[in-house]
Design an enzyme around this catalytic site. Structure first.
Site, PDB file in Angstrom:
ATOM      1  N   GLU A 228      65.758 -21.500 -50.483  1.00  0.00           N
ATOM      2  CA  GLU A 228      66.606 -21.152 -49.328  1.00  0.00           C
ATOM      3  C   GLU A 228      65.764 -20.999 -48.067  1.00  0.00           C
ATOM      4  OE1 GLU A 228      66.621 -19.848 -52.348  1.00  0.00           O
ATOM      5  OE2 GLU A 228      68.549 -18.963 -52.879  1.00  0.00           O
TER       6      GLU A 228
ATOM      7  N   CYS B  76      61.042 -19.193 -51.582  1.00  0.00           N
ATOM      8  CA  CYS B  76      62.262 -19.721 -52.208  1.00  0.00           C
ATOM      9  C   CYS B  76      62.769 -20.990 -51.522  1.00  0.00           C
ATOM     10  CB  CYS B  76      63.369 -18.677 -52.137  1.00  0.00           C
ATOM     11  SG  CYS B  76      63.093 -17.221 -53.162  1.00  0.00           S
TER      12      CYS B  76
ATOM     13  N   CYS C 153      67.817 -14.365 -53.801  1.00  0.00           N
ATOM     14  CA  CYS C 153      67.123 -13.075 -53.894  1.00  0.00           C
ATOM     15  C   CYS C 153      67.438 -12.229 -52.656  1.00  0.00           C
ATOM     16  CB  CYS C 153      65.614 -13.294 -54.036  1.00  0.00           C
ATOM     17  SG  CYS C 153      64.779 -13.734 -52.492  1.00  0.00           S
TER      18      CYS C 153
ATOM     19  N   CYS D 181      65.996 -13.520 -49.340  1.00  0.00           N
ATOM     20  CA  CYS D 181      66.697 -14.690 -48.790  1.00  0.00           C
ATOM     21  C   CYS D 181      68.065 -14.309 -48.235  1.00  0.00           C
ATOM     22  CB  CYS D 181      66.816 -15.787 -49.838  1.00  0.00           C
ATOM     23  SG  CYS D 181      65.255 -16.659 -50.067  1.00  0.00           S
TER      24      CYS D 181
ATOM     25  N   ASN E 199      61.884 -24.588 -53.733  1.00  0.00           N
ATOM     26  CA  ASN E 199      60.932 -23.480 -53.833  1.00  0.00           C
ATOM     27  C   ASN E 199      59.513 -24.019 -53.929  1.00  0.00           C
ATOM     28  OD1 ASN E 199      61.666 -24.396 -56.455  1.00  0.00           O
ATOM     29  ND2 ASN E 199      61.126 -22.450 -57.399  1.00  0.00           N
TER      30      ASN E 199
HETATM   31  N1  THU Z   1      63.962 -18.897 -56.412  1.00  0.00           N
HETATM   32  C1  THU Z   1      64.525 -19.613 -55.390  1.00  0.00           C
HETATM   33  O1  THU Z   1      63.910 -20.528 -54.839  1.00  0.00           O
HETATM   34  N2  THU Z   1      65.782 -19.293 -55.000  1.00  0.00           N
HETATM   35  C2  THU Z   1      66.584 -18.386 -55.625  1.00  0.00           C
HETATM   36  O2  THU Z   1      67.728 -18.216 -55.218  1.00  0.00           O
HETATM   37  C3  THU Z   1      66.065 -17.607 -56.757  1.00  0.00           C
HETATM   38  C4  THU Z   1      64.634 -17.795 -57.081  1.00  0.00           C
HETATM   39  C5  THU Z   1      62.618 -19.276 -56.875  1.00  0.00           C
HETATM   40  C6  THU Z   1      61.488 -18.357 -56.513  1.00  0.00           C
HETATM   41  C7  THU Z   1      60.468 -18.708 -57.587  1.00  0.00           C
HETATM   42  O3  THU Z   1      59.744 -19.867 -57.163  1.00  0.00           O
HETATM   43  C8  THU Z   1      61.317 -19.102 -58.775  1.00  0.00           C
HETATM   44  O4  THU Z   1      62.611 -19.373 -58.271  1.00  0.00           O
HETATM   45  C9  THU Z   1      61.398 -18.031 -59.842  1.00  0.00           C
HETATM   46  O5  THU Z   1      61.751 -16.800 -59.288  1.00  0.00           O
END
Ligand code: THU
EC number: 3.5.4.5
Length: 140
Positions: A61, A59, A92, A95, A48
């Site tokens: 993903e 994110c 999320c 994603c 992320n």
């Molecule tokens: N986040 C991800 O990278 N992937 C997920 O599956 C859930 C959330 C990140 C987004 C943000 O940078 C941090 O986690 C908090 O939401």
């Protein structure tokens, strides 16, 4: 239940953990790594990446999927996402839809992990039922 061979699962886990170590998450402090297995057996990883203008962050993903597309992959077979725990991480909504574009939802495995290992597994269809996808646009 669909299962990955143990050696492939280990490769995904290692790639996602290494990507998580590269996370740029100074605002949430919630470091995430993801690894995508493509149709050729290649693994693509991402973390992320947050931004001082908060909504502009994205994110792990999304980073991993972008890496897959840039390497020529077009169909994800599995995605392993790893966060800090203790709650089980799940992709999320945005994603889930991004993954939908490059997968068959009934067979795409989404695997959740934390620093202690794999915690849960679903198919994309379970996480995004009745999804809208490329086929909806093909009759126009
Ligand atoms: N986040 C991800 O990278 N992937 C997920 O599956 C859930 C959330 C990140 C987004 C943000 O940078 C941090 O986690 C908090 O939401």
């Amino acid at each position: 239940m669909l299962q990955l061979p143990p050696d492939v699962l280990q490769r995904l886990l290692a790639a996602a953990q290494a990507a998580r170590a590269r996370s740029y998450a100074p605002y949430s402090k919630y470091a995430v790594g993801a690894a995508v297995l493509d149709e050729q057996g290649h693994v693509h990883a991402g973390c992320n990446i947050e931004n001082a203008a908060y909504p502009q962050g994205w994110c792990a993903e999304a980073t991993a999927l972008g890496a897959m597309v840039m390497a020529g992959g077009r169909q994800a077979q599995a995605v392993l996402v790893t966060g800090p725990g203790p709650d089980i991480i799940t992709p999320c909504g945005g994603c889930r839809q991004k993954l939908r574009e490059f997968s068959l939802p009934a067979s795409l495995l989404i695997i959740a992990a934390d620093p202690s290992g794999v915690k849960a597994q679903w198919t994309l269809e379970q996480l995004l039922p009745a999804s809208f996808g490329p086929d909806h646009l093909k009759h126009l």
